[in-house]
Design an enzyme around this catalytic site. Structure first.
Site, short mmCIF file in Angstrom:
data_model
loop_
_atom_site.label_atom_id
_atom_site.label_comp_id
_atom_site.label_asym_id
_atom_site.label_seq_id
_atom_site.Cartn_x
_atom_site.Cartn_y
_atom_site.Cartn_z
N LYS A 158 24.06 -24.13 6.36
CA LYS A 158 23.64 -23.10 7.42
C LYS A 158 22.43 -23.85 7.86
CE LYS A 158 24.42 -18.42 5.54
NZ LYS A 158 24.08 -17.19 5.39
N GLY A 164 23.08 -16.18 15.51
CA GLY A 164 24.19 -16.06 16.42
C GLY A 164 25.40 -16.70 16.00
N GLU A 200 24.37 -22.66 0.35
CA GLU A 200 24.49 -21.57 -0.41
C GLU A 200 25.59 -21.02 -1.04
OE1 GLU A 200 21.34 -18.22 1.63
OE2 GLU A 200 23.54 -18.11 2.21
N LYS A 201 25.72 -20.65 -2.07
CA LYS A 201 27.11 -20.03 -2.43
C LYS A 201 27.57 -19.24 -1.28
CE LYS A 201 30.43 -19.21 -5.29
NZ LYS A 201 31.31 -20.39 -5.71
N LEU A 203 29.84 -16.48 -0.33
CA LEU A 203 30.51 -15.24 -0.74
C LEU A 203 31.73 -14.76 -0.16
CD1 LEU A 203 27.20 -12.97 -1.32
CD2 LEU A 203 28.33 -14.67 -3.08
N HIS A 208 28.15 -6.89 5.13
CA HIS A 208 27.21 -7.26 5.84
C HIS A 208 26.29 -6.07 5.92
CE1 HIS A 208 25.09 -10.61 8.56
NE2 HIS A 208 24.04 -9.75 7.99
N ARG A 291 12.03 -8.56 15.46
CA ARG A 291 12.07 -8.00 16.73
C ARG A 291 13.10 -6.78 16.71
NH1 ARG A 291 17.34 -8.97 17.53
NH2 ARG A 291 18.32 -11.08 16.70
#
Length: 334
Positions: A158, A164, A200-201, A203, A208, A291
């Site tokens: 990431k 987005g 990251e792992k 999933l 979510h 925000r």
């Protein structure tokens, strides 16, 4: 309370903020590019100022032009809406340095939570569980392969400044890792101006879920239950609903309280949303939005609370005037 608010955005969110201001008796200023002179928010605002040509970099992202518009209209505060400069800590700093109120968190909170690596580090120190992974990594460092092996495939790469659905690559096997690291880094630099990435792992089938919170300057923090945004395409949300269903109530209560406690420890102020992945009975923090979110409307429908008005009141220094126990979840909204 503010006498006049400049809305530093356009279209639907500008109309949403404008409506809240009208109902609160606050005068409004719309800014617009040359291409947007006939949009509804421009016509409905009390005043309007053209801040540049159609290209957003020369208008809606032009910080000096926006602050100049605030000066010439004698506005008290700037509401950033969503997108554009809403999560830009430099913009928030410049607004405050110019003597105006930024309707949002303080610049330091925006800066910390706007970078996914520093955000994870901050919430981890306050007891929130994150997806197993790393801090900053290099796309050319062979040690990254060892890190990925320890995490266990599949992994996800990431962009630290991402959002987005951009700057994300899933890696199923080690042979693809280095190529996808470099691809993510290039996309991150092109999309966000930063090539910082992390691992990251991955999933495989999570839900979510996001928790809406509000915090005032007196240390009061409350949550407004949750929204489920699991239905996505290419990592972008399509359908949101509130509240989340099919998750044990005690787990939801736990993550709501953890979100409130984390806000208090971070001394966060304003509206915010903690985003989590839920899998195998566990919640994992992934990011925080500092925000107003587009999907705030469904939270308003199940709670009866106007979040934009609350956001403005908090920025004006008012305390939250209701307790957690007074907020009830009624019905279901999509």
């Amino acid at each position: 309370m503010f006498k006049k608010i400049l809305i530093a955005n356009r279209g639907e969110v500008a109309l949403r903020v404008l409506r809240a201001c009208k109902e609160m008796g606050i005068a409004t200023v719309a800014i617009y590019s040359e291409a947007d002179k006939d949009l509804k928010h421009v016509k409905m605002a009390d005043e309007s100022v053209c801040i540049g040509p159609a290209e957003s970099a020369k208008s809606y992202l032009n910080i000096p032009a926006i602050i100049s518009a605030c000066e010439v209209t004698d506005s008290d505060a700037i509401h950033p809406g969503v997108g554009f400069l809403a999560e830009n800590d430099h913009f928030a700093e410049q607004v405050q340095a110019s003597g105006y109120t930024f309707i949002g968190p303080d610049p330091e909170s925006i800066k910390i939570m706007g970078n996914k690596i520093s955000a994870k580090e901050s919430v981890s120190s306050s007891g929130m569980q994150c997806v197993p992974g790393t801090g900053r990594i290099s796309a050319t460092n062979r040690e990254t392969m060892e890190i990925a092996r320890k995490i266990g495939y599949p992994v996800i790469i990431k962009a630290a400044a991402g959002g987005g659905g951009k700057g994300i690559q899933i890696v199923e096997e080690e042979a693809d890792l280095l190529d996808k690291l470099q691809l993510t880094q290039r996309e991150a630099l092109n999309s966000f101006g930063s090539d910082e990435i992390y691992l990251e792992k991955f999933l495989t089938s999570p839900r979510h879920v996001e928790i809406q919170i509000a915090a005032d300057n007196a240390g009061n923090v409350i949550h407004f239950f949750e929204r489920d945004c699991s239905i996505q395409r290419k990592n972008q949300k399509i359908i949101e609903e509130a509240p989340a269903f099919g998750i044990p109530e005690e787990k939801l209560q736990e993550i709501r309280q953890v979100s409130v406690d984390t806000c208090k420890k971070l001394n966060y102020k304003g509206l915010g949303t903690f985003e989590f992945l839920y899998e195998n009975g566990e919640f994992y923090f992934i990011e925080m939005n500092t925000r107003l979110q587009v999907e705030h409307t469904i939270t308003e429908m199940i709670t009866g609370i106007d979040l934009v008005k609350l956001q403005i009141k908090i920025a004006a220094g008012e305390e939250i005037r209701f307790s957690q126990e007074e907020i009830n979840c009624r019905g279901h909204a999509i």
